[in-house]
Structure formats: structure tokens, C-alpha cells
Design a protein around this motif. Structure first.
Motif, PDB file in Angstrom:
ATOM      1  N   ASP A  75      15.550  28.343 122.309  1.00  0.00           N
ATOM      2  CA  ASP A  75      14.471  29.384 122.225  1.00  0.00           C
ATOM      3  C   ASP A  75      14.222  29.419 120.640  1.00  0.00           C
ATOM      4  O   ASP A  75      13.544  30.437 120.284  1.00  0.00           O
ATOM      5  N   ASN A  83      12.645  24.295 122.467  1.00  0.00           N
ATOM      6  CA  ASN A  83      12.036  24.351 123.679  1.00  0.00           C
ATOM      7  C   ASN A  83      12.329  22.992 124.446  1.00  0.00           C
ATOM      8  O   ASN A  83      11.733  22.317 125.309  1.00  0.00           O
ATOM      9  N   ALA A 117       7.342  20.338 121.025  1.00  0.00           N
ATOM     10  CA  ALA A 117       6.937  21.514 120.978  1.00  0.00           C
ATOM     11  C   ALA A 117       6.867  21.805 119.336  1.00  0.00           C
ATOM     12  O   ALA A 117       7.028  21.179 118.421  1.00  0.00           O
ATOM     13  N   SER A 123       8.677  29.233 124.378  1.00  0.00           N
ATOM     14  CA  SER A 123       9.543  28.408 124.917  1.00  0.00           C
ATOM     15  C   SER A 123      10.101  28.910 126.384  1.00  0.00           C
ATOM     16  O   SER A 123       9.878  29.864 126.556  1.00  0.00           O
TER      17      SER A 123
END
Length: 164
Positions: A75, A83, A117, A123
Motif C-alpha cells: 500500500d 497495489n 497501478a 490500493s
């Protein structure tokens, strides 16, 4: 096609209504890491993870994947694997999937900000069990465990999560 439709009032799937919890920040069009909001939009269910010491594989469809004590979810926007599921030890900030509480015993993964991501865009937007009825999440959608299992067993590759 049967969509799983989530609003701030609850969820609908396959003709049934379910109580659910959303992020403490409500539903947003501008999701950011740490804002506590659930991202509005149409998302794909990208996977199903479960904790094999608490949930029997026979309770889930055959495409479910077990996770273990070394499995984490990144995260940290600075992480090249932001993520993504990663393994311990991991130098960046992360969530441990094997929690002491039962929230992540069954996890439906969404494609929010995944697989490519954008750092900081959010996330770990999962569908998981709630802490208690309608208790807000950090941005996920949470259900009673029995409802989550019912939904998980009826998801198909065509099922979409629609957050309105």
C-alpha cells in the motif's frame, strides 16, 4: 450478466439485497491512498483469496487461491509493486493478509488501480467480511461473512462490481 451493485445504502446481486459497509470517506470519484473512500465506478472482480486455516476450500469456487503468513499487499505509493500482492519480508509499507481478526479470511480482489497501478491512487480495494454490521471500512466493500461466501460462489468472469 449479473452485476454486483453497491450504493451507500446496500448492495444488490442476482436478485437479492445485502447489507454492506463502504469506506468511512463515502463513495468518491477522486480516490487517493489513505482517504478511506470507496471508488465509484465499474470494476472487475480480479481474483478470490482465502485463508486455508479458517476457510475450507470446499466452501469456495475452484478458482479461489489460498494465501499464507508471508503474503502481503503493498500500500506504499513509493513501492514498485504498489497495489500488488507481495511476500515478506517486504521493505515498503504493506497490509498483512493473514490478520488476527477474520476480515480477510475471504477476499474478492477488484481491478481498482490494478494491474498497472498509478502511485497514490489507492490500493487494496477488496470485498471482505465486515467488522460488525455496516461498520465503515478503509475504502473496501464489506459484507456479513455468510453473504460474502454466497456472493463469492456466484461470481463469474462476467460479473462486474458497480459502485454508484
Amino acid at each position: 450478466m449479473s452485476d454486483l451493485v453497491v450504493t451507500r445504502w446496500g448492495a444488490r446481486f442476482m436478485g437479492r439485497a445485502f447489507a454492506c459497509a463502504i469506506g468511512r470517506g463515502g463513495i468518491t470519484d477522486a480516490k487517493r491512498e489513505g482517504d478511506g473512500a470507496t471508488p465509484r465506478g465499474t470494476h472487475r472482480i480480479a481474483g478470490l483469496l482465502y485463508r486455508p486455516d479458517r476457510v475450507a476450500a470446499s466452501q469456495l469456487p475452484d478458482w479461489a487461491q489460498a494465501f499464507g503468513p508471508s503474503d502481503l499487499w503493498s500500500d506504499d505509493p513509493r513501492d514498485p509493486d504498489y497495489n500488488q500482492m507481495v511476500r515478506a519480508p517486504h521493505a515498503f509499507s504493506h497490509e498483512r493478509l493473514m490478520r488476527a481478526d477474520p476480515l480477510y479470511d475471504v477476499i474478492l480482489l477488484t481491478d481498482w488501480n490494478w494491474p498497472e497501478a498509478i502511485p497514490g491512487r489507492g490500493s487494496a480495494i477488496f470485498l471482505h467480511s465486515w467488522r460488525r454490521p455496516r461498520h465503515p471500512t478503509a475504502g473496501c466493500v464489506a459484507f456479513a461473512r455468510r453473504d460474502l461466501l454466497w456472493i463469492a460462489n456466484r461470481i463469474t468472469p462476467q460479473t462486474r462490481l458497480v459502485v454508484k
